[in-house]
Design a protein around this motif. Structure first.
Motif, PDB file in Angstrom:
ATOM      1  N   ARG A  27       0.743  -1.092  -0.027  1.00 44.72           N
ATOM      2  CA  ARG A  27      -0.112   0.025  -0.318  1.00 44.72           C
ATOM      3  C   ARG A  27       1.006   1.090   0.094  1.00 44.72           C
ATOM      4  NH1 ARG A  27      -3.668  -2.382   4.103  1.00 44.72           N
ATOM      5  NH2 ARG A  27      -2.114  -0.948   5.460  1.00 44.72           N
ATOM      6  N   VAL A  28       1.994   1.555   0.885  1.00 41.66           N
ATOM      7  CA  VAL A  28       2.805   2.150   1.019  1.00 41.66           C
ATOM      8  C   VAL A  28       3.379   2.186  -0.118  1.00 41.66           C
ATOM      9  CG1 VAL A  28       2.901   2.679   3.430  1.00 41.66           C
ATOM     10  CG2 VAL A  28       4.815   1.300   1.790  1.00 41.66           C
ATOM     11  N   GLY A  29       3.426   1.427  -1.085  1.00 47.82           N
ATOM     12  CA  GLY A  29       4.443   1.568  -3.067  1.00 47.82           C
ATOM     13  C   GLY A  29       5.859   1.035  -2.432  1.00 47.82           C
ATOM     14  N   THR A  30       5.964   0.177  -2.090  1.00 45.34           N
ATOM     15  CA  THR A  30       7.759  -0.598  -1.660  1.00 45.34           C
ATOM     16  C   THR A  30       8.584   0.759  -1.666  1.00 45.34           C
ATOM     17  OG1 THR A  30       7.566  -0.624  -3.682  1.00 45.34           O
ATOM     18  CG2 THR A  30       6.407  -2.467  -2.606  1.00 45.34           C
ATOM     19  N   VAL A  31       9.355   0.244  -1.033  1.00 43.60           N
ATOM     20  CA  VAL A  31      10.499   1.264  -1.354  1.00 43.60           C
ATOM     21  C   VAL A  31      10.970   2.089  -2.788  1.00 43.60           C
ATOM     22  CG1 VAL A  31      13.290   1.129  -1.598  1.00 43.60           C
ATOM     23  CG2 VAL A  31      12.300  -0.511  -0.054  1.00 43.60           C
ATOM     24  N   GLN A  32       9.837   1.208  -3.455  1.00 41.68           N
ATOM     25  CA  GLN A  32      10.517   2.761  -4.584  1.00 41.68           C
ATOM     26  C   GLN A  32       8.733   3.308  -4.500  1.00 41.68           C
ATOM     27  OE1 GLN A  32      10.741  -0.565  -4.736  1.00 41.68           O
ATOM     28  NE2 GLN A  32      12.295  -1.521  -5.713  1.00 41.68           N
ATOM     29  N   GLY A  33       8.316   2.814  -4.523  1.00 39.40           N
ATOM     30  CA  GLY A  33       6.904   4.005  -4.484  1.00 39.40           C
ATOM     31  C   GLY A  33       6.993   4.942  -3.898  1.00 39.40           C
ATOM     32  N   SER A  68      14.236   3.929  -8.558  1.00 41.90           N
ATOM     33  CA  SER A  68      13.208   4.277  -8.702  1.00 41.90           C
ATOM     34  C   SER A  68      12.522   5.933  -9.119  1.00 41.90           C
ATOM     35  CB  SER A  68      13.264   3.507  -7.341  1.00 41.90           C
ATOM     36  OG  SER A  68      13.344   3.896  -6.549  1.00 41.90           O
ATOM     37  N   LEU A  69      13.211   6.704  -8.614  1.00 47.91           N
ATOM     38  CA  LEU A  69      12.939   7.876  -9.210  1.00 47.91           C
ATOM     39  C   LEU A  69      12.579   8.437 -10.676  1.00 47.91           C
ATOM     40  CD1 LEU A  69      15.285  10.636  -7.009  1.00 47.91           C
ATOM     41  CD2 LEU A  69      12.828   9.645  -6.445  1.00 47.91           C
ATOM     42  N   ILE A  70      13.380   7.559 -11.684  1.00 45.93           N
ATOM     43  CA  ILE A  70      12.862   7.446 -13.222  1.00 45.93           C
ATOM     44  C   ILE A  70      12.347   6.834 -13.043  1.00 45.93           C
ATOM     45  CG2 ILE A  70      13.967   6.767 -15.316  1.00 45.93           C
ATOM     46  CD1 ILE A  70      16.525   7.650 -13.795  1.00 45.93           C
ATOM     47  N   ASP A  71      11.759   5.510 -12.872  1.00 46.03           N
ATOM     48  CA  ASP A  71      11.111   4.441 -12.967  1.00 46.03           C
ATOM     49  C   ASP A  71       9.488   4.051 -12.206  1.00 46.03           C
ATOM     50  OD1 ASP A  71      13.225   3.549 -14.115  1.00 46.03           O
ATOM     51  OD2 ASP A  71      13.492   2.165 -12.773  1.00 46.03           O
ATOM     52  N   ARG A  72       9.489   5.573 -11.056  1.00 46.31           N
ATOM     53  CA  ARG A  72       8.491   5.405 -10.544  1.00 46.31           C
ATOM     54  C   ARG A  72       8.052   6.971 -10.031  1.00 46.31           C
ATOM     55  NH1 ARG A  72       7.618   0.605  -7.789  1.00 46.31           N
ATOM     56  NH2 ARG A  72       5.271   1.515  -7.076  1.00 46.31           N
ATOM     57  N   PRO A  80       6.408   9.467 -11.312  1.00 41.83           N
ATOM     58  CA  PRO A  80       5.581  10.943 -12.107  1.00 41.83           C
ATOM     59  C   PRO A  80       5.833  11.936 -12.864  1.00 41.83           C
ATOM     60  CG  PRO A  80       3.641   9.469 -10.979  1.00 41.83           C
ATOM     61  CD  PRO A  80       5.021   9.743 -10.039  1.00 41.83           C
ATOM     62  N   ARG A  81       6.365  12.800 -11.823  1.00 39.34           N
ATOM     63  CA  ARG A  81       7.061  14.337 -12.589  1.00 39.34           C
ATOM     64  C   ARG A  81       7.667  14.263 -12.921  1.00 39.34           C
ATOM     65  NH1 ARG A  81       5.323  19.397 -11.012  1.00 39.34           N
ATOM     66  NH2 ARG A  81       4.390  18.807  -9.459  1.00 39.34           N
ATOM     67  N   LEU A  82       8.786  12.774 -12.805  1.00 45.03           N
ATOM     68  CA  LEU A  82      10.027  13.420 -13.287  1.00 45.03           C
ATOM     69  C   LEU A  82       9.769  12.499 -14.604  1.00 45.03           C
ATOM     70  CD1 LEU A  82      13.375  13.299 -14.255  1.00 45.03           C
ATOM     71  CD2 LEU A  82      13.732  11.129 -12.298  1.00 45.03           C
ATOM     72  N   GLN A  83       9.065  11.198 -14.394  1.00 47.82           N
ATOM     73  CA  GLN A  83       8.508  10.998 -16.074  1.00 47.82           C
ATOM     74  C   GLN A  83       8.154  11.569 -16.990  1.00 47.82           C
ATOM     75  OE1 GLN A  83       6.361   7.354 -14.455  1.00 47.82           O
ATOM     76  NE2 GLN A  83       7.837   5.638 -14.585  1.00 47.82           N
ATOM     77  N   ARG A  84       6.874  12.338 -16.951  1.00 52.90           N
ATOM     78  CA  ARG A  84       6.885  13.381 -17.467  1.00 52.90           C
ATOM     79  C   ARG A  84       7.263  14.094 -18.304  1.00 52.90           C
ATOM     80  NH1 ARG A  84       2.609  13.843 -13.814  1.00 52.90           N
ATOM     81  NH2 ARG A  84       3.049  15.836 -12.704  1.00 52.90           N
ATOM     82  N   TRP A  85       8.669  14.495 -17.873  1.00 51.18           N
ATOM     83  CA  TRP A  85       9.561  15.092 -18.200  1.00 51.18           C
ATOM     84  C   TRP A  85      10.592  14.312 -19.341  1.00 51.18           C
ATOM     85  CZ3 TRP A  85      12.352  17.650 -12.025  1.00 51.18           C
ATOM     86  CH2 TRP A  85      10.941  18.714 -11.621  1.00 51.18           C
ATOM     87  N   LEU A  86      10.361  13.338 -18.368  1.00 44.11           N
ATOM     88  CA  LEU A  86      11.439  12.453 -19.882  1.00 44.11           C
ATOM     89  C   LEU A  86      10.638  12.325 -20.704  1.00 44.11           C
ATOM     90  CD1 LEU A  86      12.662  10.403 -16.675  1.00 44.11           C
ATOM     91  CD2 LEU A  86      14.555  11.826 -18.344  1.00 44.11           C
TER      92      LEU A  86
END
Length: 690
Positions: free
Chosen positions: A476-482, A562-566, A568-574
């Protein structure tokens, strides 16, 4: 489980270990141990004895009453919290609230007369009574000697209540009851704390939850004892500050040293550095409950120096006999050494901030540290790798280098301890089997894994299910990456709006495109402008970025893949900048080939240079200085080549015009020459004589 003893070694009841130095039991057990006929309204001030019979070599401790809630007329109360004279080296059992107790199996143990080695009992819970106590059913063994015993859930791994063996009513029937553990813990709400600090550093108040750095702490104390100075160095997010403030500083206090924490934030001049040290030292030797620095004049005047006195001593040069005012006459550096030696420990955290923002002030701070060590004061400093490269001289370099203790990323075993052990030191949830190993596995080997695990654990604790840290709560808390992605978003919103464009550019500069997406890449710090460095330091403080030594210079990296993979804001920028980032990755290969020798043959040409010039105009703020220089060199070469072509064309034109003029002149001239020769050739030949 604890065992409560009366004088003469008689066991009168049991207790629940709530903390390494805290045991809960029933108030009437304390009264029995101390020989009272009735439970007193006020807490007794006598001592009693407590041991842990089921622990290896169960230690015997003396205990006094810390919290007291005697039985009330409405049937509530009957709780006592006992403070032990020393901590016990066993894990604190987890606790669990039971919203619906009916029919839930339990087990417990007690020490009835004649069976002081312990008797186990089992049964089922019923509902709470009007008093808030829970009725116990099916455990006929529960009676005298069971009061204060922990009621364990059916698995035996969590305390859900504390037993109260009591006769209720006038008939022969005896009922057993238990106090829900939540009511017991309500007497000490400070125990109901989250032992995980998230992105905050551990400090002295949280030393009991600080695990995983035992080896580094031992080395740091050894160096401190040997040299009077220890410098903890490592990458950002490695845990240097926690090691200093939750490890070295508390140990210094245990050894009889008075801690002084120097705050250098915002310091930018020599006088400001001296004042910062003086304020910390003055507060350490003459603390004022009101929070204001004061001077208490006693015959031992040095120990009560004012801020001004400390400033005068600290601003002295080695060999000076600086005199300060004292109650019994002048006091000099020699007297300061006699008082300060072995009695003060100065903690200087995050020295790299001062070294970056004001190198001259950092030089002054090193001078002050050297003076303190010469006076016999112990000093501990934290800094990132390479902080001292441009600060040390021939005199200070050997001293600092000898005092270095590296703080490297935690290995799996120590990371596991940092995950599991804090939960074992407080009453509260316990980990599901296998969850600790999964967290360690999910953290991987990334350089920034410690901060992201810390974020995950803080959120997981708050999301516990029915007193357990479960696999479901972890999901629920998103694991380490989330958990890191959620924390990253919170930190991003805290960045001032005026800095966000520069922060965005820096975060994107720490990515590299691949055929299938993006991965992290190190960003060298040397080419960054001061404004970019300030923003990068803020990103490092927010644990989004880690700064560590590279092959030749310090580099910055995203804290975790995981910042790249998880995130959303950074993913939108990429996604939005995909074309630019992929072009820049190719450009960086050219920069790397060109930078060492400035070989003109590797400069961009033609259409590739046109594209680069376009991006340089459109995204100038997103290109680092070496990239801009590479493009500018290509454009400069193009301009030179164009000028050369124009000059060459001009020479050809001039030569052509000159040749034409000469040709025209030759056609108009009489006599010999090209025309004359032509006339002679074309003249008729006279016939030969007969």
């Amino acid at each position: 489980m604890a065992r409560i003893r009366a004088p003469g070694d008689t066991v009168v009841g049991a207790g629940v270990l709530l903390a390494p130095r805290l045991v809960a039991t029933c108030a009437h057990v304390v009264g029995d141990a101390l020989g009272y006929d009735d439970v007193p309204d006020l807490a007794p001030d006598a001592e009693l004895e407590v041991d842990l019979p089921f622990a290896p070599d169960g230690p015997l401790r003396r205990a006094t009453v810390w919290r007291w809630w005697p039985p009330a007329s409405d049937g509530t109360g009957d709780v006592a919290l006992l403070q032990l004279d020393a901590a016990v080296g066993v894990a604190v059992p987890s606790t669990r609230r039971v919203p619906e107790p009916w029919g839930r199996p339990f087990r417990t143990a007690g020490f009835p007369p004649g069976r002081e080695d312990g008797v186990w009992a089992a049964g089922v819970l019923r509902r709470e009574q009007g008093s808030g106590w829970i009725q116990l059913s099916g455990a006929e063994e529960i009676g005298p000697g069971f009061s204060g015993a922990p009621i364990l859930d059916e698995c035996g791994d969590a305390v859900i209540a504390m037993a109260v063996a009591a006769d209720r009513g006038d008939g022969p029937a005896r009922s057993a009851y238990a106090i829900p553990i939540a009511r017991v813990l309500a007497q000490a709400p400070q125990l109901l704390v989250n032992p995980y600090r998230g992105l905050a550093a551990f400090d002295e108040a949280h030393r009991e939850f600080f695990f995983g750095r035992e080896d580094e702490l031992a080395r740091a104390l050894q160096v401190l004892d040997r040299d009077g100075l220890v410098v903890l160095v490592g990458g950002s997010g490695a845990g240097k500050s926690s090691l200093l403030t939750a490890g070295v500083l508390p140990e210094a206090r245990v050894r009889g040293l008075r801690p002084a924490r120097v705050r250098l934030a915002g310091v930018a001049s020599r006088p400001a550095v001296i004042t910062a040290f003086a304020a910390a030292l003055t507060e350490a030797v003459a603390p004022d409950p009101s929070g204001r620095t004061r001077a208490v004049r006693t015959p031992d005047a040095v120990e009560r120096w004012t801020l001004r006195d400390w400033s005068r001593v600290l601003s002295a040069r080695p060999g000076d006999r600086t005199v300060v005012a004292g109650a019994v006459g002048p006091v000099g550096i020699g007297d300061a050494r006699a008082v300060a030696s072995g009695r003060l420990f100065v903690a200087v955290d995050q020295f790299e901030d001062l070294a970056f923002s004001s190198p001259p002030a950092a030089h002054t701070a090193l001078e002050v540290i050297g003076l303190l060590v010469a006076l016999g004061v112990r000093v501990g400093v934290t800094a990132r790798w390479a902080t001292f490269d441009d600060l040390l001289d021939g005199r200070s370099a050997p001293v600092v280098q000898r005092a270095l203790v590296g703080v490297l990323p935690l290995d799996r075993a120590h990371l596991r301890a940092a995950v599991a052990e804090p939960a074992a030191r407080v009453p509260g949830p316990s980990f599901d089997p296998g969850l600790v190993a999964r967290i360690v596995d999910d953290a991987g080997d990334e350089p920034g894994r410690l901060p992201l695990v810390a974020v995950l654990l803080a959120e997981l604790w708050d999301a516990a299910d029915d007193g357990r840290l479960t696999i479901e709560a972890y999901a629920r808390v998103g694991t380490v990456q989330g958990a890191l992605a959620a924390a990253a978003e919170r930190e991003w919103t805290a960045i001032p709006v005026g800095r966000r464009a520069r922060a965005r550019a820096l975060l994107l500069a720490m990515t590299r495109p691949t055929e299938t997406g993006f991965v992290r890449r190190p960003l060298p710090l040397a080419p960054l402008a001061p404004g970019q460095r300030r923003v990068l330091e803020a990103l490092a403080a927010a644990r989004l970025v880690v700064i560590s030594p590279g092959a030749a210079e310090d580099v910055a990296e995203l804290a975790h893949q995981s910042l790249i993979d998880r995130w959303p804001r950074l993913q939108r920028w990429l996604q939005a900048d995909d074309a630019f980032l992929r072009w820049r990755a190719g450009l960086q290969a050219g920069v790397a080939a060109w930078a060492p020798t400035h070989d003109r043959d590797v400069l961009l040409r033609g259409a590739a240079l046109d594209v680069a010039a376009g991006w340089a105009t459109e995204r100038a703020g997103d290109l680092r200085a070496p990239e801009q220089e590479f493009i500018a060199a290509g454009l400069s070469r193009r301009r030179r080549e164009r000028r050369l072509r124009r000059a060459t064309l001009a020479v050809v034109v001039v030569l052509g015009v000159s040749a034409g003029s000469l040709l025209a002149a030759g056609l108009d001239a009489p006599g010999d020459g090209l025309c004359g020769t032509g006339s002679a050739i074309s003249a008729p030949v006279a016939p030969a004589p007969p």
